[in-house]
Design a protein around this motif. Structure first.
Motif, PDB file in Angstrom:
ATOM      1  N   ASP B  58       5.566   8.255  -6.217  1.00  0.00           N
ATOM      2  CA  ASP B  58       4.343   8.790  -5.610  1.00  0.00           C
ATOM      3  C   ASP B  58       3.292   7.691  -5.424  1.00  0.00           C
ATOM      4  OD1 ASP B  58       5.346  11.257  -5.367  1.00  0.00           O
ATOM      5  OD2 ASP B  58       4.319  12.115  -7.132  1.00  0.00           O
ATOM      6  N   ASN B  59       3.175   6.867  -6.440  1.00  0.00           N
ATOM      7  CA  ASN B  59       2.199   5.775  -6.379  1.00  0.00           C
ATOM      8  C   ASN B  59       2.495   4.843  -5.213  1.00  0.00           C
ATOM      9  OD1 ASN B  59       0.231   3.944  -6.968  1.00  0.00           O
ATOM     10  ND2 ASN B  59       1.178   3.149  -8.841  1.00  0.00           N
ATOM     11  N   ARG B  62       1.921   5.873  -1.444  1.00  0.00           N
ATOM     12  CA  ARG B  62       0.570   5.830  -0.862  1.00  0.00           C
ATOM     13  C   ARG B  62       0.394   4.649   0.084  1.00  0.00           C
ATOM     14  NH1 ARG B  62      -2.555   4.733  -5.734  1.00  0.00           N
ATOM     15  NH2 ARG B  62      -4.429   4.920  -4.462  1.00  0.00           N
ATOM     16  N   TYR B  63       1.265   3.651  -0.056  1.00  0.00           N
ATOM     17  CA  TYR B  63       1.058   2.402   0.689  1.00  0.00           C
ATOM     18  C   TYR B  63       2.078   2.175   1.812  1.00  0.00           C
ATOM     19  CZ  TYR B  63      -1.696   1.484  -3.482  1.00  0.00           C
ATOM     20  OH  TYR B  63      -2.601   1.573  -4.495  1.00  0.00           O
ATOM     21  N   PRO B 175      -4.200   1.591   0.768  1.00  0.00           N
ATOM     22  CA  PRO B 175      -3.590   2.923   0.789  1.00  0.00           C
ATOM     23  C   PRO B 175      -3.707   3.532   2.190  1.00  0.00           C
ATOM     24  CG  PRO B 175      -5.305   2.761  -0.888  1.00  0.00           C
ATOM     25  CD  PRO B 175      -5.416   1.558  -0.036  1.00  0.00           C
ATOM     26  N   ARG B 176      -2.776   4.402   2.531  1.00  0.00           N
ATOM     27  CA  ARG B 176      -2.805   5.009   3.868  1.00  0.00           C
ATOM     28  C   ARG B 176      -3.287   6.451   3.754  1.00  0.00           C
ATOM     29  NH1 ARG B 176       2.126   3.289   6.974  1.00  0.00           N
ATOM     30  NH2 ARG B 176       1.768   1.072   6.935  1.00  0.00           N
ATOM     31  N   GLN B 177      -3.534   7.047   4.906  1.00  0.00           N
ATOM     32  CA  GLN B 177      -4.044   8.418   4.892  1.00  0.00           C
ATOM     33  C   GLN B 177      -2.946   9.423   4.569  1.00  0.00           C
ATOM     34  OE1 GLN B 177      -6.379   8.633   8.587  1.00  0.00           O
ATOM     35  NE2 GLN B 177      -7.964   7.785   7.254  1.00  0.00           N
ATOM     36  N   MET B 179       0.812  10.104   2.891  1.00  0.00           N
ATOM     37  CA  MET B 179       1.806   9.545   1.971  1.00  0.00           C
ATOM     38  C   MET B 179       3.141   9.363   2.658  1.00  0.00           C
ATOM     39  SD  MET B 179       1.456  11.019  -1.885  1.00  0.00           S
ATOM     40  CE  MET B 179       3.173  10.858  -2.247  1.00  0.00           C
TER      41      MET B 179
END
Lengths: 268, 336
Positions: B58-59, B62-63, B175-177, B179
């Motif tokens: 999950d972490n 985000r990228y 990070p992106r908007q 996931m």
């Protein structure tokens, strides 16, 4: 076991102890030259030789040193025989300088095929010149044998190799069957002292010189490194040399100056 | 064969086995990969390989656009063959044009083998990475000749394969908007998958030089292991004025077994940037300089006034360190 057949892959490199001022860059030809000093055996490959000699002393066997290059100096490389290697094989031909790591590995692979059977291949973790640190692992892939990277201690246990592989904050104890390839790190320890007498005696030991056709390599299959740009970074600082009548005085003044500099650094 | 370079960027994450944490190198690779994918107008994916890889999915998602998670009991310790086996599975699914790995003991071990298998030119230990807009090939910048020269390599071929030096990128991935997708990858491991066996991990002296305020380093000129006892006196005097003062070394003392390799500063050791770096009996070979040149204040003590270290120092003293150190230490204790 009647002793191990050990091959050490060693590269001739410009002396890495040369000061940065001796290193010249030709941006046009995209080549690096090092002025004034004799080439040496890559220090980490010397460490690999030391490892080979220690294994030979402990378990018996034969040590062959293999080197590839365009202009190899027999005088430089004979040191390996003086240190205790049994034979030296040079693969020398036009166009072998500045090969890319895969081509270097391929060339070593073909030379090792010609040499025949072996139990162990040792080499340094990287070279002091281009230092890509890939050739050993690539060679093992070509040979289809296990490789352990960055080894600082080696044992032979029941016909298998047991090695301490350097990892962050310690080491992994790793075991692999023979034949295997290991790349060694400087923590293994330096090559033993080689005396002038030993260098003289080594003159009678065998040196074989091979060419590309001897090892059945088509030069068109070898690739050069693709260097697009080269430059020399400058790392210079203005150094204030502290003087004094006695070393004690130098030490005191050095402390005063250090604290002074520190204060201006901290903006006080 | 026409190269299309139509695939995306794949960043290969690193997990610390001891505590299953995501190593900061991973974020550096996400940062560099993110920039590259923007420039190339392509996607970015990440591979997480380890016993508890899914913990980080999950972490990392985000990228990136896609996260591949390869989880298996056999990946608990670092076995280059099994980790490469897992990575090859991801490559089959993703088909990236660019592969970024860390220049760590793991990254190098996997990357060089992969390069041989793919016959893809690899550039290790990169300190700079750029995309050539015309060819879409990577310009790979690295130090050569012990750091005396900086070279940029450009290689044809796909995938473009590099390992990046840790701590050159800051690890500030954006990070992106939305996931990214998380893709679980099954791994079959049979007895022929590995050519070696990892018996155990042995921990040794864990030293962190990279966050020290002051480093007192010794070289060949110390003359023997006892020289480091003298440096220890200097270290403890300095420890009164600074939070973290550590002993360092150039390569020769490590080669000679005078000190643990974990204290080695230089190209193949740690790269440090303390407030004060004190070099005692260090001649200043380039491969050492590149490990300490970012120090704010450099002090050199050497018996050879022609030693290259003086061209890299702010303050120098020429002479026998055994005679200079006692008064240096005493005065420092007064002043700090």
């Amino acid at each position: 076991m009647t002793g191990l057949r050990i091959i050490v892959c060693a590269k001739q490199v410009p002396d890495p102890e040369a000061p940065a001022s001796a290193v010249d860059v030709d941006p046009e030809k995209r080549r690096v030259t090092v002025k004034g000093l004799m080439p040496v055996i890559n220090p980490l490959d010397e460490v690999a030789l030391e490892a080979a000699l220690q294994i030979k002393e402990k378990y018996g066997g034969k040590v062959t040193v293999l080197s590839v290059g365009e202009r190899l100096s027999e005088n430089v490389l004979r040191k390996v025989l003086a240190a205790g290697a049994d034979e030296l094989i040079l693969v020398q031909d036009e166009g072998l300088d500045d090969l890319d790591p895969y081509s270097t590995a391929l060339l070593l692979f073909k030379a090792i095929e010609k040499l025949g059977t072996f139990d162990l291949i040792l080499t340094g973790r990287e070279s002091a010149d281009w230092g890509s640190g890939q050739v050993g692992l690539m060679l093992a892939e070509l040979l289809g044998i296990p490789a352990i990277n960055w080894v600082k201690r080696i044992e032979v246990v029941n016909g298998a190799i047991r090695a301490a592989k350097v990892v962050h904050g310690g080491y992994d104890l790793v075991e692999a069957p023979l034949p295997a390839l290991l790349t060694v790190t400087n923590e293994f320890g330096e090559l033993r002292y080689v005396s002038i007498m030993a260098l003289k005696r080594a003159r009678d030991k065998p040196v074989d010189a091979w060419t590309l056709s001897d090892v059945d390599v088509d030069p068109s299959t070898l690739r050069k490194m693709e260097v697009a740009e080269l430059f020399k970074p400058r790392f210079e600082r203005m150094c204030t040399i502290i003087t004094g009548k006695t070393p004690e005085e130098v030490g005191e003044r050095l402390a005063v100056k250090l604290v002074e500099e520190l204060h201006s650094l901290r903006g006080r | 064969m026409v190269l299309t370079m139509s695939g995306g960027v794949l960043s290969v994450m690193e997990i610390n086995e001891e505590d299953n944490s995501l190593d900061n190198t991973s974020f550096e690779l996400l940062e560099a990969g993110g920039v590259l994918s923007k420039e190339a107008g392509t996607t970015i994916s990440a591979a997480i390989i380890g016993r508890k890889a899914s913990h980080h999915a999950d972490n990392v998602a985000r990228y990136v656009d896609r996260v591949y998670v390869v989880e298996h009991e056999a990946l608990a310790s670092f076995n280059p063959y099994l980790h490469l086996h897992a990575l090859e599975k991801v490559l089959k699914l993703e088909g990236p044009s660019y592969i970024l790995m860390g220049h760590t003991y793991k990254g190098v071990d996997i990357a060089a083998r992969l390069a041989a298998r793919l016959k893809a030119p690899l550039t290790t230990d990169c300190i700079g990475l750029e995309l050539d807009p015309q060819t879409r090939l990577l310009k790979r910048r690295r130090q050569v000749y012990g750091g005396a020269v900086i070279a940029t390599f450009i290689y044809q071929g796909e995938p473009q394969l590099v390992t990046l030096r840790p701590k050159v990128w800051r690890g500030r991935a954006e990070p992106r908007q939305v996931m990214g997708d998380i893709i679980q990858v099954d791994l079959d491991i049979n007895s022929s998958a590995s050519k070696l066996r990892v018996i155990e991990r042995v921990k040794e002296e864990a030293v962190r030089l990279d966050d020290a305020d002051v480093i007192v380093s010794g070289g060949r000129g110390l003359g023997g292991p006892d020289g480091f006892k003298e440096l220890e006196k200097l270290r403890s005097a300095l420890a009164k004025g600074f939070k973290k003062v550590e002993i360092g070394s150039s390569r020769p003392p490590v080669d000679k077994g005078w000190i643990s390799s974990s204290r080695q500063v230089g190209l193949t050791g740690e790269k440090v940037s303390p407030m004060i770096y004190i070099a005692v009996g260090i001649s200043g070979a380039t491969q050492h300089i590149v490990g300490m040149e970012k120090s704010k204040l450099v002090v050199a003590i050497n018996s050879d006034k022609g030693a290259p270290i003086f061209t890299m120092a702010d303050i120098g003293a020429v002479g026998d360190y055994r005679q200079i150190l006692p008064s240096f230490i005493k005065k420092l204790e007064e002043l700090l």
